[in-house]
Design a protein around this motif. Structure first.
Motif, short mmCIF file in Angstrom:
data_model
loop_
_atom_site.label_atom_id
_atom_site.label_comp_id
_atom_site.label_asym_id
_atom_site.label_seq_id
_atom_site.Cartn_x
_atom_site.Cartn_y
_atom_site.Cartn_z
N ASP A 14 0.83 -1.21 0.00
CA ASP A 14 0.00 0.00 0.00
C ASP A 14 0.86 1.26 0.00
OD1 ASP A 14 -2.30 -1.53 0.03
OD2 ASP A 14 -2.45 -1.54 2.20
N SER A 22 -4.02 2.53 -1.04
CA SER A 22 -4.45 1.50 -0.09
C SER A 22 -5.30 0.43 -0.76
CB SER A 22 -5.23 2.14 1.05
OG SER A 22 -5.86 1.16 1.85
N SER A 24 -6.75 -1.82 0.98
CA SER A 24 -7.91 -1.95 1.87
C SER A 24 -9.01 -0.98 1.48
CB SER A 24 -7.50 -1.72 3.32
OG SER A 24 -6.67 -2.77 3.78
N SER A 25 -8.61 0.24 1.11
CA SER A 25 -9.60 1.24 0.68
C SER A 25 -10.25 0.80 -0.63
CB SER A 25 -8.93 2.60 0.51
OG SER A 25 -9.86 3.59 0.15
N ASP A 38 -10.99 4.71 5.56
CA ASP A 38 -10.05 5.78 5.24
C ASP A 38 -9.75 6.63 6.47
OD1 ASP A 38 -9.92 4.90 2.65
OD2 ASP A 38 -11.11 6.54 1.80
N GLU A 41 -7.43 4.65 8.70
CA GLU A 41 -6.06 4.62 8.20
C GLU A 41 -5.37 5.97 8.42
OE1 GLU A 41 -6.12 3.05 4.18
OE2 GLU A 41 -5.78 1.04 5.02
N ALA A 103 -0.86 -5.38 4.20
CA ALA A 103 -2.06 -5.66 3.42
C ALA A 103 -2.58 -7.06 3.74
CB ALA A 103 -1.76 -5.56 1.93
#
Length: 219
Positions: A14, A22, A24-25, A38, A41, A103
């Motif tokens: 990321d 990211s 994850s985003s 977000d 993070e 990640a």
């Protein structure tokens, strides 16, 4: 006969390989909890949330999704141009390109499958019958990232003196501090301070000259 490995490069994901910052985003947008993730993070970046807390917030949003759906969403995870060239350089020069990242494991598995990295480490969301259950099955923080990388090098018989790391943020600093060469790529100030070199670029292939210098220094 296979030539011996000359070294290992540990790549963050990321903010380093993933061009949008990211993974994850990227997934949270599809799950429907991107705003919450977000914000979490951002709070991790400024130190007001721990990695464990962010992982729990994120994992909860995975509840009910199938593993095949998530794998399909990851097929179009955006990465910087030049990834294929960098992995090819590594393979040509007997250097192992390893993903060392916070990640989620499905992310690193997907990138390994798409581009030829070695996936190693990362947190896990629990799975029951092919469906994510929304709980963190394995936590994984920046110190786990460092320690798992060191264990990987030891298991492959590669001295840490022949390893380097490329990353961009707080989670890379413990690993940067134990390898002899570290490149901060599009990085935060703290990561730059911990690295031996820093560059900003929109093309990952721009790291190849640095990798060549690093590899030549080992001979």
């Amino acid at each position: 006969m296979t030539e011996p490995e000359r070294g290992i490069v540990f790549f963050d994901v990321d903010g380093t390989l993933v061009s949008t910052g990211s993974s994850s985003s990227h997934l949270a947008e599809r799950f429907g909890h991107q705003d919450a993730l977000d914000e979490a993070e951002r709070r991790y970046a400024d130190g007001s949330l721990t990695n464990r807390q962010v992982s729990e917030i994120d994992a909860a949003g995975w509840r009910g999704a199938s593993t095949t759906t998530v794998d399909r969403w990851l097929d179009d995870l955006p990465v910087l141009p030049g990834v294929e060239l960098v992995v090819a350089w590594c393979r040509t020069h007997q250097v192992v390109p390893v993903l060392a990242s916070l990640a989620w494991q499905p992310v690193t598995r997907s990138l390994a499958r798409r581009f030829g990295f070695v996936a190693h480490g990362g947190p896990r969301v629990g799975v029951t019958g092919g469906t994510y259950d929304g709980a963190v099955a394995e936590h994984f923080d920046e110190f786990d990232k460092r320690d798992r990388a060191l264990r990987y090098a030891l298991a492959r018989g590669v001295p840490i003196e022949r390893c380097c790391a490329i990353g961009d943020s707080r989670s890379d600093i413990p690993l940067f501090e134990v390898v002899p060469a570290a490149l901060a790529l599009n990085a935060t100030g703290a990561a730059r301070a911990a690295a031996s070199t820093a560059i900003d670029t929109a093309d990952l292939s721009d790291v190849v000259p640095w990798l060549e210098t690093w590899l030549n220094s080992l001979d």
